[in-house]
Design a protein around this motif. Structure first.
Motif, PDB file in Angstrom:
ATOM      1  N   SER A 133       0.855  -1.191   0.000  1.00 39.29           N
ATOM      2  CA  SER A 133       0.000   0.000   0.000  1.00 39.29           C
ATOM      3  C   SER A 133       0.883   1.231   0.000  1.00 39.29           C
ATOM      4  CB  SER A 133      -0.939  -0.003   1.214  1.00 39.29           C
ATOM      5  OG  SER A 133      -0.196   0.006   2.422  1.00 39.29           O
ATOM      6  N   ALA A 134       0.268   2.393  -0.268  1.00 36.54           N
ATOM      7  CA  ALA A 134       1.021   3.648  -0.299  1.00 36.54           C
ATOM      8  C   ALA A 134       0.164   4.757   0.308  1.00 36.54           C
ATOM      9  CB  ALA A 134       1.424   4.002  -1.729  1.00 36.54           C
ATOM     10  N   SER A 135       0.833   5.733   0.884  1.00 41.25           N
ATOM     11  CA  SER A 135       0.150   6.876   1.496  1.00 41.25           C
ATOM     12  C   SER A 135       0.981   8.123   1.270  1.00 41.25           C
ATOM     13  CB  SER A 135      -0.054   6.626   3.001  1.00 41.25           C
ATOM     14  OG  SER A 135       1.202   6.498   3.655  1.00 41.25           O
ATOM     15  N   GLY A 136       0.376   9.283   1.547  1.00 41.53           N
ATOM     16  CA  GLY A 136       1.102  10.532   1.399  1.00 41.53           C
ATOM     17  C   GLY A 136       0.313  11.600   0.665  1.00 41.53           C
ATOM     18  N   HIS A 137      -0.789  11.172  -0.007  1.00 40.08           N
ATOM     19  CA  HIS A 137      -1.633  12.137  -0.722  1.00 40.08           C
ATOM     20  C   HIS A 137      -3.041  11.565  -0.779  1.00 40.08           C
ATOM     21  CE1 HIS A 137      -3.149  14.865  -3.817  1.00 40.08           C
ATOM     22  NE2 HIS A 137      -2.073  15.628  -3.620  1.00 40.08           N
ATOM     23  N   HIS A 138      -4.024  12.419  -0.545  1.00 39.71           N
ATOM     24  CA  HIS A 138      -5.401  11.930  -0.464  1.00 39.71           C
ATOM     25  C   HIS A 138      -5.940  11.482  -1.817  1.00 39.71           C
ATOM     26  CE1 HIS A 138      -5.624  16.284  -1.244  1.00 39.71           C
ATOM     27  NE2 HIS A 138      -6.741  16.003  -1.946  1.00 39.71           N
ATOM     28  N   ASP A 139      -5.349  11.944  -2.943  1.00 35.29           N
ATOM     29  CA  ASP A 139      -5.801  11.553  -4.277  1.00 35.29           C
ATOM     30  C   ASP A 139      -4.903  10.484  -4.907  1.00 35.29           C
ATOM     31  OD1 ASP A 139      -8.032  13.230  -4.373  1.00 35.29           O
ATOM     32  OD2 ASP A 139      -6.766  14.949  -4.908  1.00 35.29           O
ATOM     33  N   LEU A 140      -4.032   9.903  -4.121  1.00 37.35           N
ATOM     34  CA  LEU A 140      -3.060   8.917  -4.618  1.00 37.35           C
ATOM     35  C   LEU A 140      -3.777   7.631  -5.027  1.00 37.35           C
ATOM     36  CD1 LEU A 140       0.350   8.014  -3.061  1.00 37.35           C
ATOM     37  CD2 LEU A 140      -1.328   6.204  -3.420  1.00 37.35           C
ATOM     38  N   VAL A 141      -3.381   7.089  -6.195  1.00 38.36           N
ATOM     39  CA  VAL A 141      -3.906   5.809  -6.676  1.00 38.36           C
ATOM     40  C   VAL A 141      -2.726   4.885  -6.961  1.00 38.36           C
ATOM     41  CG1 VAL A 141      -5.217   4.638  -8.483  1.00 38.36           C
ATOM     42  CG2 VAL A 141      -5.937   6.899  -7.678  1.00 38.36           C
ATOM     43  N   LEU A 142      -2.741   3.703  -6.335  1.00 33.98           N
ATOM     44  CA  LEU A 142      -1.655   2.717  -6.491  1.00 33.98           C
ATOM     45  C   LEU A 142      -2.133   1.607  -7.421  1.00 33.98           C
ATOM     46  CD1 LEU A 142       1.163   1.624  -5.592  1.00 33.98           C
ATOM     47  CD2 LEU A 142      -0.032   0.431  -3.735  1.00 33.98           C
ATOM     48  N   THR A 143      -1.388   1.328  -8.467  1.00 38.80           N
ATOM     49  CA  THR A 143      -1.711   0.239  -9.395  1.00 38.80           C
ATOM     50  C   THR A 143      -0.536  -0.736  -9.466  1.00 38.80           C
ATOM     51  OG1 THR A 143      -0.864   1.490 -11.290  1.00 38.80           O
ATOM     52  CG2 THR A 143      -3.213   1.716 -10.777  1.00 38.80           C
ATOM     53  N   GLY A 144      -0.839  -1.970  -9.845  1.00 40.88           N
ATOM     54  CA  GLY A 144       0.192  -3.000  -9.930  1.00 40.88           C
ATOM     55  C   GLY A 144       0.423  -3.727  -8.625  1.00 40.88           C
ATOM     56  N   ALA A 145      -0.354  -3.404  -7.596  1.00 41.12           N
ATOM     57  CA  ALA A 145      -0.181  -4.038  -6.283  1.00 41.12           C
ATOM     58  C   ALA A 145      -1.461  -4.717  -5.834  1.00 41.12           C
ATOM     59  CB  ALA A 145       0.260  -2.999  -5.251  1.00 41.12           C
ATOM     60  N   ASP A 146      -2.257  -5.172  -6.828  1.00 44.22           N
ATOM     61  CA  ASP A 146      -3.520  -5.805  -6.467  1.00 44.22           C
ATOM     62  C   ASP A 146      -3.309  -7.165  -5.806  1.00 44.22           C
ATOM     63  OD1 ASP A 146      -4.799  -3.633  -7.612  1.00 44.22           O
ATOM     64  OD2 ASP A 146      -4.886  -4.587  -9.583  1.00 44.22           O
ATOM     65  N   GLU A 147      -2.262  -7.877  -6.229  1.00 43.58           N
ATOM     66  CA  GLU A 147      -1.976  -9.187  -5.669  1.00 43.58           C
ATOM     67  C   GLU A 147      -0.792  -9.109  -4.715  1.00 43.58           C
ATOM     68  OE1 GLU A 147      -1.374 -11.988  -8.762  1.00 43.58           O
ATOM     69  OE2 GLU A 147      -3.400 -11.758  -9.615  1.00 43.58           O
ATOM     70  N   ALA A 148      -0.818  -9.989  -3.710  1.00 43.54           N
ATOM     71  CA  ALA A 148       0.277 -10.021  -2.739  1.00 43.54           C
ATOM     72  C   ALA A 148       1.552 -10.527  -3.408  1.00 43.54           C
ATOM     73  CB  ALA A 148      -0.098 -10.924  -1.565  1.00 43.54           C
ATOM     74  N   VAL A 149       2.667 -10.064  -2.919  1.00 43.03           N
ATOM     75  CA  VAL A 149       3.979 -10.462  -3.440  1.00 43.03           C
ATOM     76  C   VAL A 149       4.570 -11.522  -2.526  1.00 43.03           C
ATOM     77  CG1 VAL A 149       6.292  -9.676  -4.010  1.00 43.03           C
ATOM     78  CG2 VAL A 149       4.324  -8.196  -4.449  1.00 43.03           C
ATOM     79  N   ALA A 150       4.935 -12.671  -3.087  1.00 44.98           N
ATOM     80  CA  ALA A 150       5.538 -13.762  -2.308  1.00 44.98           C
ATOM     81  C   ALA A 150       7.035 -13.534  -2.219  1.00 44.98           C
ATOM     82  CB  ALA A 150       5.238 -15.116  -2.957  1.00 44.98           C
ATOM     83  N   ALA A 151       7.519 -13.234  -1.022  1.00 37.55           N
ATOM     84  CA  ALA A 151       8.940 -12.961  -0.802  1.00 37.55           C
ATOM     85  C   ALA A 151       9.644 -14.228  -0.347  1.00 37.55           C
ATOM     86  CB  ALA A 151       9.111 -11.862   0.236  1.00 37.55           C
ATOM     87  N   GLU A 152      10.657 -14.643  -1.097  1.00 32.22           N
ATOM     88  CA  GLU A 152      11.412 -15.846  -0.764  1.00 32.22           C
ATOM     89  C   GLU A 152      12.188 -15.643   0.537  1.00 32.22           C
ATOM     90  OE1 GLU A 152      11.353 -18.718  -2.271  1.00 32.22           O
ATOM     91  OE2 GLU A 152       9.994 -18.064  -3.874  1.00 32.22           O
ATOM     92  N   PRO A 153      12.330 -16.714   1.337  1.00 30.56           N
ATOM     93  CA  PRO A 153      13.078 -16.584   2.594  1.00 30.56           C
ATOM     94  C   PRO A 153      14.559 -16.297   2.353  1.00 30.56           C
ATOM     95  CG  PRO A 153      12.555 -18.890   2.138  1.00 30.56           C
ATOM     96  CD  PRO A 153      11.799 -18.073   1.138  1.00 30.56           C
ATOM     97  N   GLY A 154      15.079 -15.347   3.099  1.00 30.64           N
ATOM     98  CA  GLY A 154      16.496 -15.016   3.025  1.00 30.64           C
ATOM     99  C   GLY A 154      16.934 -14.394   1.723  1.00 30.64           C
TER     100      GLY A 154
END
Length: 480
Positions: free
Chosen positions: A409-430
């Motif tokens: 998610s992103a914050s910092g502006h009330h009109d901000l729109v974030l795209t490309g982050a609809d699905e969770a990102v699987a982070a590999e261990p280490g």
């Protein structure tokens, strides 16, 4: 001339004569023969064993479990270093430099204050040699019996004793090598793979090298390792000064020497407290005579203090003929308090700074880190709907041993729109997992050319523990 009382003389003749008789077989080692040091009990021998016992951590540490995993594991293939609940990755290796600095300065401090206490009480060569010689004594007997056995022709008895001794030495060497490897891989799994022949070739090679090295260094070279292979024995001289406290022979009190005869009489006109029994030489693991002053071979183990104190007790003289003391004290100069020595303050300051850096690093380590890279070409794109779009590459560093899915998610502006982050990102261990996202803000809503924004990631470990991280970046638009 110092004489013994009637009662003292009655008690000491046989004891003293036995000491002299045994001492006749002792001489300073020059590398041509094996030293068979006499082992006697005493407070310094007890202290030496207590300090040496810290090496039990080396053997037992790999089997300590924490949260279902090995508590301390240096996983080099995956470049992960797990210390209880903390995972250290190569990015945090700046702490290793501080750790090495800390121990280097600590060694210098100990040497400046009390000589080679590392060599005498903690060094693995000293400790393993002590254990090897203890086994040798249990099987072959006291020094005189061991020398006699060495010189005797081969027999069934000698072959049996020597075979058992060397077998135990080799087993200790094996467990030393195996314990070393166990710090770098899961210990129970290592046992299984090692016995079944499926372990990595590097594991077999390392264990073999440690087994052979321990067997040769502690079983055969012994004190010669300290004389010829260890550089510390040679550089210690620049670390000592007249205020350093080391095992020292009180020459003013001990000289001239004289052997005690039956009836309390002494040979010659000697009046010193040293009875020339050579027990200080007999117990020395490196074969040096402390009465000749500080030498390269002295490892500051203080076993000569135990030997001399026992002899002084037997002949009715005060203890402390050989004791921990500084050169200033022996020469009768005023001794400077430790806190008034500039070198102590310099060393202590470096120690505190290094330790503070290590503690800061450990306490500030997070199980997950987020880095945000702003696209530079182009800095922004004007969309057909009148909004400004910026592109970002997010890099998620997952320091945990679990595969974790993170929402962005992103914050910092009330009109901000974030795209490309609809699905969770699987982070590999280490490892580091990257993803690309876009942020849009209507051009009319921009208040300046640069707008600060913050990216957030949230996930959950397999154990249910929440993971969070955030990173501030900047949103760039056209100049108003």
């Amino acid at each position: 001339m110092v004489k013994l009382t009637t009662n003292e003389a009655a008690k000491t003749p046989s004891v003293v004569d036995d000491l002299y008789e045994e001492a006749d077989d002792w001489q300073v080692n020059t590398g041509g023969e094996t030293i068979h040091a006499k082992r006697i009990p005493g407070r310094w021998r007890t202290f030496k064993w207590l300090m040496s016992s810290v090496w039990l951590v080396f053997f037992l540490g790999p089997y300590l479990r924490w949260d279902g995993h090995q508590a301390v594991l240096f996983d080099i293939p995956n470049r992960q270093y797990h210390i209880f609940s903390t995972t250290i990755l190569p990015q945090d290796f700046w702490m290793l430099s501080l750790l090495l600095l800390f121990f280097a300065i600590l060694l210098a401090v100990l040497t400046a204050l009390a000589g080679r206490v590392w060599c005498g009480y903690f060094c693995f060569q000293t400790v393993w040699t002590d254990v090897f010689t203890l086994i040798e004594e249990k099987l072959e007997g006291p020094p005189a019996a061991r020398r006699k056995l060495d010189q005797s022709p081969m027999s069934a008895r000698k072959l049996r004793i020597k075979a058992i001794k060397h077998l135990i030495w080799i087993l200790i060497g094996f467990f030393t090598g195996f314990s070393f490897v166990a710090w770098f891989t899961d210990a129970p799994q290592l046992w299984l793979s090692f016995v079944t022949g499926t372990a990595n070739g590097a594991a077999y090679t390392t264990v073999a090298l440690f087994t052979a090295g321990t067997y040769v260094l502690a079983g055969f070279l012994r004190e010669q390792t300290c004389f010829w292979l260890c550089p510390y024995a040679r550089i210690q001289g620049v670390m000592l000064d007249k205020t350093t406290v080391v095992p020292t022979y009180d020459e003013k009190r001990g000289e001239p020497r004289g052997r005690v005869k039956r009836g309390g009489e002494e040979a010659g006109r000697a009046s010193g407290d040293c009875v020339d029994c050579n027990q200080c030489v007999a117990v020395c693991p490196t074969g040096v005579d402390i009465r000749r002053g500080q030498q390269e071979g002295c490892i500051t183990c203080a076993l000569c203090l135990d030997a001399c104190d026992q002899v002084m007790d037997k002949v009715g003289r005060p203890r402390g003929l050989i004791r921990y003391a500084s050169l200033d004290e022996m020469e009768g100069h005023p001794t400077r308090p430790m806190l008034l020595r500039p070198r102590v303050w310099v060393y202590s300051t470096i120690l505190i700074l290094a330790l503070a850096g290590i503690l800061y690093g450990l306490t500030s380590l997070a199980p997950v880190e987020l880095k945000v890279l702003h696209e530079r070409a182009p800095l922004f794109v004007l969309q057909s709907d009148g909004s400004i779009q910026n592109r970002y590459t997010l890099k998620i560093l997952n320091k945990t041993p679990d595969l974790v899915s993170f929402s962005i998610s992103a914050s910092g502006h009330h009109d901000l729109v974030l795209t490309g982050a609809d699905e969770a990102v699987a982070a590999e261990p280490g490892g580091v997992t990257g993803t690309t996202v876009f942020v849009r803000i209507p051009e009319r809503a921009l208040e300046s050319e640069q707008q600060p924004i913050t990216f957030h990631i949230e996930g959950t470990r397999a154990s249910g523990a929440p993971l969070k991280a955030e990173r501030e970046s900047v949103f760039i638009g056209p100049r108003p």
